[in-house]
Design a protein around this motif. Structure first.
Motif, PDB file in Angstrom:
ATOM      1  N   MET A  81     -14.671   2.354   7.287  1.00  0.00           N
ATOM      2  CA  MET A  81     -13.309   1.795   7.310  1.00  0.00           C
ATOM      3  C   MET A  81     -13.121   0.972   8.397  1.00  0.00           C
ATOM      4  O   MET A  81     -12.419  -0.294   8.170  1.00  0.00           O
ATOM      5  N   CYS A 126     -10.542  -1.777   0.704  1.00  0.00           N
ATOM      6  CA  CYS A 126     -10.266  -0.445   1.200  1.00  0.00           C
ATOM      7  C   CYS A 126      -9.315   0.341   0.463  1.00  0.00           C
ATOM      8  O   CYS A 126      -9.343   1.589   0.612  1.00  0.00           O
ATOM      9  N   HIS A 127      -8.338  -0.325   0.012  1.00  0.00           N
ATOM     10  CA  HIS A 127      -7.309   0.696  -0.829  1.00  0.00           C
ATOM     11  C   HIS A 127      -8.038   1.312  -1.901  1.00  0.00           C
ATOM     12  O   HIS A 127      -7.498   2.279  -2.279  1.00  0.00           O
ATOM     13  N   GLY A 171     -11.821  -2.867   8.492  1.00  0.00           N
ATOM     14  CA  GLY A 171     -10.486  -3.292   9.340  1.00  0.00           C
ATOM     15  C   GLY A 171     -10.811  -4.139  10.235  1.00  0.00           C
ATOM     16  O   GLY A 171      -9.981  -5.321  10.198  1.00  0.00           O
ATOM     17  N   TYR A 195      -9.736   4.435   0.063  1.00  0.00           N
ATOM     18  CA  TYR A 195      -9.026   5.412   1.041  1.00  0.00           C
ATOM     19  C   TYR A 195      -7.694   5.459   0.802  1.00  0.00           C
ATOM     20  O   TYR A 195      -6.954   4.818   0.425  1.00  0.00           O
ATOM     21  N   ARG A 196      -7.299   6.818   1.316  1.00  0.00           N
ATOM     22  CA  ARG A 196      -5.573   7.037   1.528  1.00  0.00           C
ATOM     23  C   ARG A 196      -5.416   7.380   2.895  1.00  0.00           C
ATOM     24  O   ARG A 196      -6.355   7.943   3.572  1.00  0.00           O
ATOM     25  N   PHE A 197      -4.068   7.412   3.469  1.00  0.00           N
ATOM     26  CA  PHE A 197      -3.665   7.901   4.807  1.00  0.00           C
ATOM     27  C   PHE A 197      -3.002   9.255   4.208  1.00  0.00           C
ATOM     28  O   PHE A 197      -1.846   9.029   3.896  1.00  0.00           O
ATOM     29  N   ARG A 206     -10.147   9.053  -4.242  1.00  0.00           N
ATOM     30  CA  ARG A 206     -10.522   8.358  -3.078  1.00  0.00           C
ATOM     31  C   ARG A 206     -10.760   9.185  -1.751  1.00  0.00           C
ATOM     32  O   ARG A 206     -10.864  10.581  -2.257  1.00  0.00           O
ATOM     33  N   LEU A 237       0.561   2.270   8.757  1.00  0.00           N
ATOM     34  CA  LEU A 237       1.100   1.861   7.811  1.00  0.00           C
ATOM     35  C   LEU A 237       1.716   0.696   8.145  1.00  0.00           C
ATOM     36  O   LEU A 237       2.063  -0.502   7.362  1.00  0.00           O
ATOM     37  N   SER A 288      -0.028 -12.267   5.326  1.00  0.00           N
ATOM     38  CA  SER A 288      -0.683 -12.871   4.144  1.00  0.00           C
ATOM     39  C   SER A 288       0.343 -13.900   3.332  1.00  0.00           C
ATOM     40  O   SER A 288       0.097 -15.073   2.927  1.00  0.00           O
ATOM     41  N   PHE A 302      -8.565 -13.199   9.448  1.00  0.00           N
ATOM     42  CA  PHE A 302      -7.214 -13.744   9.549  1.00  0.00           C
ATOM     43  C   PHE A 302      -7.574 -14.622  11.056  1.00  0.00           C
ATOM     44  O   PHE A 302      -7.076 -15.921  10.767  1.00  0.00           O
ATOM     45  N   THR A 353     -11.444  -7.647   8.442  1.00  0.00           N
ATOM     46  CA  THR A 353     -10.206  -8.116   8.009  1.00  0.00           C
ATOM     47  C   THR A 353      -9.720  -9.011   9.176  1.00  0.00           C
ATOM     48  O   THR A 353      -9.220 -10.151   9.035  1.00  0.00           O
ATOM     49  N   TRP A 386       0.015  -7.098   8.007  1.00  0.00           N
ATOM     50  CA  TRP A 386      -1.087  -7.735   7.354  1.00  0.00           C
ATOM     51  C   TRP A 386      -0.479  -8.311   5.852  1.00  0.00           C
ATOM     52  O   TRP A 386      -0.694  -9.549   5.711  1.00  0.00           O
ATOM     53  N   MET A 444      -0.349  -2.393   8.276  1.00  0.00           N
ATOM     54  CA  MET A 444      -0.488  -2.933   6.951  1.00  0.00           C
ATOM     55  C   MET A 444       0.686  -4.011   6.549  1.00  0.00           C
ATOM     56  O   MET A 444       0.484  -4.549   5.912  1.00  0.00           O
ATOM     57  N   ASN A 479     -11.031  -7.659   1.152  1.00  0.00           N
ATOM     58  CA  ASN A 479     -10.935  -6.588   2.044  1.00  0.00           C
ATOM     59  C   ASN A 479      -9.701  -5.789   1.559  1.00  0.00           C
ATOM     60  O   ASN A 479      -9.917  -4.290   1.707  1.00  0.00           O
ATOM     61  N   CYS A 480      -8.763  -6.020   1.537  1.00  0.00           N
ATOM     62  CA  CYS A 480      -7.436  -5.239   0.981  1.00  0.00           C
ATOM     63  C   CYS A 480      -7.874  -4.297   0.055  1.00  0.00           C
ATOM     64  O   CYS A 480      -7.572  -3.145  -0.023  1.00  0.00           O
TER      65      CYS A 480
HETATM   66  C1  HEC Z   1      -9.524  -0.865   6.271  1.00  0.00           C
HETATM   67  C2  HEC Z   1      -8.857  -0.158   5.203  1.00  0.00           C
HETATM   68  C3  HEC Z   1      -7.704  -1.138   4.703  1.00  0.00           C
HETATM   69  C4  HEC Z   1      -7.663  -2.581   4.715  1.00  0.00           C
HETATM   70  C5  HEC Z   1      -8.987  -3.522   4.855  1.00  0.00           C
HETATM   71  C6  HEC Z   1      -6.409  -2.933   4.212  1.00  0.00           C
HETATM   72  N1  HEC Z   1      -5.662  -1.824   4.209  1.00  0.00           N
HETATM   73 FE1  HEC Z   1      -3.794  -1.726   3.499  1.00  0.00          FE
HETATM   74  N2  HEC Z   1      -3.726   0.211   3.539  1.00  0.00           N
HETATM   75  C7  HEC Z   1      -5.003   1.049   3.610  1.00  0.00           C
HETATM   76  C8  HEC Z   1      -4.511   2.561   3.798  1.00  0.00           C
HETATM   77  C9  HEC Z   1      -5.735   3.624   3.637  1.00  0.00           C
HETATM   78  C10 HEC Z   1      -3.171   2.574   3.073  1.00  0.00           C
HETATM   79  C11 HEC Z   1      -2.492   3.737   2.451  1.00  0.00           C
HETATM   80  C12 HEC Z   1      -2.813   3.847   1.013  1.00  0.00           C
HETATM   81  C13 HEC Z   1      -2.267   5.345   0.548  1.00  0.00           C
HETATM   82  O1  HEC Z   1      -2.252   6.249   1.438  1.00  0.00           O
HETATM   83  O2  HEC Z   1      -2.256   5.352  -0.641  1.00  0.00           O
HETATM   84  C14 HEC Z   1      -2.700   1.264   3.106  1.00  0.00           C
HETATM   85  C15 HEC Z   1      -1.499   0.878   2.673  1.00  0.00           C
HETATM   86  C16 HEC Z   1      -1.011  -0.491   2.648  1.00  0.00           C
HETATM   87  C17 HEC Z   1       0.290  -0.901   2.554  1.00  0.00           C
HETATM   88  C18 HEC Z   1       1.493   0.157   2.304  1.00  0.00           C
HETATM   89  C19 HEC Z   1       2.250   0.267   3.579  1.00  0.00           C
HETATM   90  C20 HEC Z   1       3.506   1.375   3.656  1.00  0.00           C
HETATM   91  O3  HEC Z   1       4.348   1.041   4.501  1.00  0.00           O
HETATM   92  O4  HEC Z   1       3.530   2.239   2.799  1.00  0.00           O
HETATM   93  C21 HEC Z   1       0.534  -2.392   2.429  1.00  0.00           C
HETATM   94  C22 HEC Z   1       1.744  -2.969   2.098  1.00  0.00           C
HETATM   95  C23 HEC Z   1      -1.009  -2.611   2.648  1.00  0.00           C
HETATM   96  N3  HEC Z   1      -1.835  -1.562   2.896  1.00  0.00           N
HETATM   97  C24 HEC Z   1      -1.313  -4.027   2.714  1.00  0.00           C
HETATM   98  C25 HEC Z   1      -2.514  -4.229   2.951  1.00  0.00           C
HETATM   99  C26 HEC Z   1      -3.113  -5.888   3.036  1.00  0.00           C
HETATM  100  C27 HEC Z   1      -2.041  -6.839   2.620  1.00  0.00           C
HETATM  101  C28 HEC Z   1      -4.387  -5.792   3.574  1.00  0.00           C
HETATM  102  C29 HEC Z   1      -5.210  -7.059   3.391  1.00  0.00           C
HETATM  103  C30 HEC Z   1      -4.817  -8.164   4.095  1.00  0.00           C
HETATM  104  C31 HEC Z   1      -4.541  -4.508   3.563  1.00  0.00           C
HETATM  105  N4  HEC Z   1      -3.556  -3.619   3.600  1.00  0.00           N
HETATM  106  C32 HEC Z   1      -6.017  -4.384   4.014  1.00  0.00           C
HETATM  107  C33 HEC Z   1      -6.064   0.611   4.128  1.00  0.00           C
HETATM  108  C34 HEC Z   1      -6.450  -0.692   4.374  1.00  0.00           C
END
Ligand code: HEC
Length: 155
Positions: free
Chosen positions: A103, A144-145, A107, A148-150, A37, A51, A61, A114, A110, A57, A54, A140-141
């Motif tokens: 990204m 994107c996952h 975002g 990408y990573r953060f 990624r 995070l 859901s 909602f 998404t 989100w 996230m 979309n979730c």
């Molecule tokens: C625009 C990009 C993007 C979208 C769209 C997205 N995510 Fe994420 N999300 C990320 C990234 C990047 C991470 C970090 C993953 C990693 O570092 O491995 C993350 C992490 C998470 C985590 C972990 C949080 C934590 O505290 O560690 C959750 C839960 C999550 N996403 C839920 C969702 C849900 C539910 C949706 C859709 C409704 C969603 N995400 C949509 C980019 C996105």
């Protein structure tokens, strides 16, 4: 004739400069990640902020599904709006430069989805349509996952 050629060269050089600047802005602060990624490099606080977003989100859901299953459309609207465009105001501006443009687009899309769920719930009061829209938003979730990573920057 010679002048004409010169100005074309100038146009070409300028185009390259503009493209390079645009690229730098749109590409964000990313590095290749060893899991295939892209790692978006952030400060500790920025990463925590995203995070948390996230987790909201995920909560929305689940909240939408639970409320839709009971045909409680006011609760669907409330859960959906918690992750809609209005909540974007909480996102710090510094992130804008670091997040790649695709990204950001995913975002925002998404958040719009909602908001769309809230509109659907108010309009149709049809739980199967609400669930269908949530399922589409959740693509979309996944997208994107997958990309990408953060990752926290080390100083
Ligand atoms: C625009 C990009 C993007 C979208 C769209 C997205 N995510 Fe994420 N999300 C990320 C990234 C990047 C991470 C970090 C993953 C990693 O570092 O491995 C993350 C992490 C998470 C985590 C972990 C949080 C934590 O505290 O560690 C959750 C839960 C999550 N996403 C839920 C969702 C849900 C539910 C949706 C859709 C409704 C969603 N995400 C949509 C980019 C996105």
């Amino acid at each position: 004739m010679k002048n004409c050629k010169l100005s074309w060269i100038l146009v070409a050089v300028l185009a390259i400069v503009v493209a390079a600047l645009g690229y730098k802005f749109t590409v964000g602060n990313v590095q290749p990640s060893d899991d295939g990624r892209q790692a978006v490099m952030l400060s500790k606080d920025e990463r925590n902020t995203l995070l948390l977003e996230m987790r909201v989100w995920l909560q929305s859901s689940q909240g939408i599904l639970a409320a839709a299953s009971e045909k409680d459309f006011d609760a669907v609207i409330k859960s959906a709006q918690a992750s809609g465009m209005q909540a974007e105001a909480d996102t710090p501006g510094s992130l804008f430069r670091k997040i790649p443009v695709e990204m950001k687009a995913l975002g925002f899309d998404t958040r719009r989805k909602f908001d769309d769920i809230a509109v659907e719930a108010a309009k149709s009061k049809d739980s199967s349509l609400v669930v269908k829209k949530l399922s589409m938003a959740m693509n979309n979730c996944i997208a994107c996952h997958e990309m990408y990573r953060f990752v926290e920057e080390t100083k």
